[in-house]
Design a protein around this motif. Sequence first.
Motif, mmCIF file in Angstrom:
data_model
loop_
_atom_site.group_PDB
_atom_site.id
_atom_site.type_symbol
_atom_site.label_atom_id
_atom_site.label_comp_id
_atom_site.label_asym_id
_atom_site.label_seq_id
_atom_site.Cartn_x
_atom_site.Cartn_y
_atom_site.Cartn_z
ATOM 1 N N GLU A 79 33.588 45.866 34.557
ATOM 2 C CA GLU A 79 35.006 45.991 34.194
ATOM 3 C C GLU A 79 35.677 44.644 33.932
ATOM 4 O OE1 GLU A 79 34.849 45.805 38.707
ATOM 5 O OE2 GLU A 79 33.695 46.716 37.083
ATOM 6 N N LEU A 80 35.166 43.552 34.515
ATOM 7 C CA LEU A 80 35.790 42.245 34.280
ATOM 8 C C LEU A 80 35.727 41.863 32.802
ATOM 9 C CD1 LEU A 80 34.605 40.071 37.320
ATOM 10 C CD2 LEU A 80 36.768 41.290 37.018
ATOM 11 N N LYS A 125 39.311 48.507 43.558
ATOM 12 C CA LYS A 125 37.933 47.981 43.499
ATOM 13 C C LYS A 125 37.942 46.477 43.250
ATOM 14 C CE LYS A 125 33.530 48.345 41.032
ATOM 15 N NZ LYS A 125 33.404 46.899 40.711
ATOM 16 N N LEU A 126 38.797 46.032 42.342
ATOM 17 C CA LEU A 126 38.869 44.608 42.045
ATOM 18 C C LEU A 126 39.303 43.798 43.263
ATOM 19 C CD1 LEU A 126 40.453 44.660 38.464
ATOM 20 C CD2 LEU A 126 38.100 44.084 39.068
ATOM 21 N N THR A 127 40.292 44.294 43.997
ATOM 22 C CA THR A 127 40.727 43.569 45.191
ATOM 23 C C THR A 127 39.640 43.566 46.259
ATOM 24 O OG1 THR A 127 41.840 45.568 46.034
ATOM 25 C CG2 THR A 127 43.166 44.014 44.792
ATOM 26 N N ASP A 129 36.439 43.629 45.684
ATOM 27 C CA ASP A 129 35.428 42.674 45.214
ATOM 28 C C ASP A 129 35.866 41.236 45.480
ATOM 29 O OD1 ASP A 129 33.854 44.741 44.339
ATOM 30 O OD2 ASP A 129 34.393 44.537 42.218
#
Length: 227
Positions: A79-80, A125-127, A129
Amino acid sequence: MDQLIEIPLFSGMSKGNSKLFSSRCMWREYQAGELIIDHNDQSNDVRFILTGLVRIIIRVAAGREVILNDAKAGDFFGELSAIDGSTRSANVTAITRSRMCIMPAQVFMDILDRSPSVNHIVLRKLTDDIRRLSNRLSEYSFLQARHRLYAELLRLSQPRLGHPDQRVISPPPIQREIADRIASRREVVSREMKALEREGCLEKTRGALILTDIEELNRRIMSGWNE
């Protein structure tokens, strides 16, 4: 035809949207050991794991590779690059035979624009990670190899049924893999795990590693931050 609605992230999607967006995706199988994406690849799609297990590896100083995480069915990655258009930041390889949905970046962004609930899950999810990477970076920077080993063993473990004060790792990872997870050498892992066995903190069985003294391992990790 495979449908996005079968993927946990999109379980709340309407059947109409599921059919629409599914037609814009690809569905592919990877064999065990097959490279899925490589570090610095130019691709920017998002991969959703339908079945199987994959390994995510990052490169650190001097080109050394460190195992960051293993991802299973229901997880997703990539996703990045879909969000910022940059090259891939990690290598991903199939551990077992795996089937995936390959979603173009534009489709992913369209769904995020249309669905606040999906957007929220992706942000969470990003946080998660970022927090995990920050913790790992702190360990690499400030903890000695043996303390990083204790922390990684605890991360890999699960509660042991019937033994609330113990945890278990099953199947047991090979020492080379553990070394790659903590940016160390297999010889260091072997020496420290033998020491843990002698000291009664670790037991090896045919199909598992048993962490027998969780309190002591946590105490040692805390002491490592003060050395």
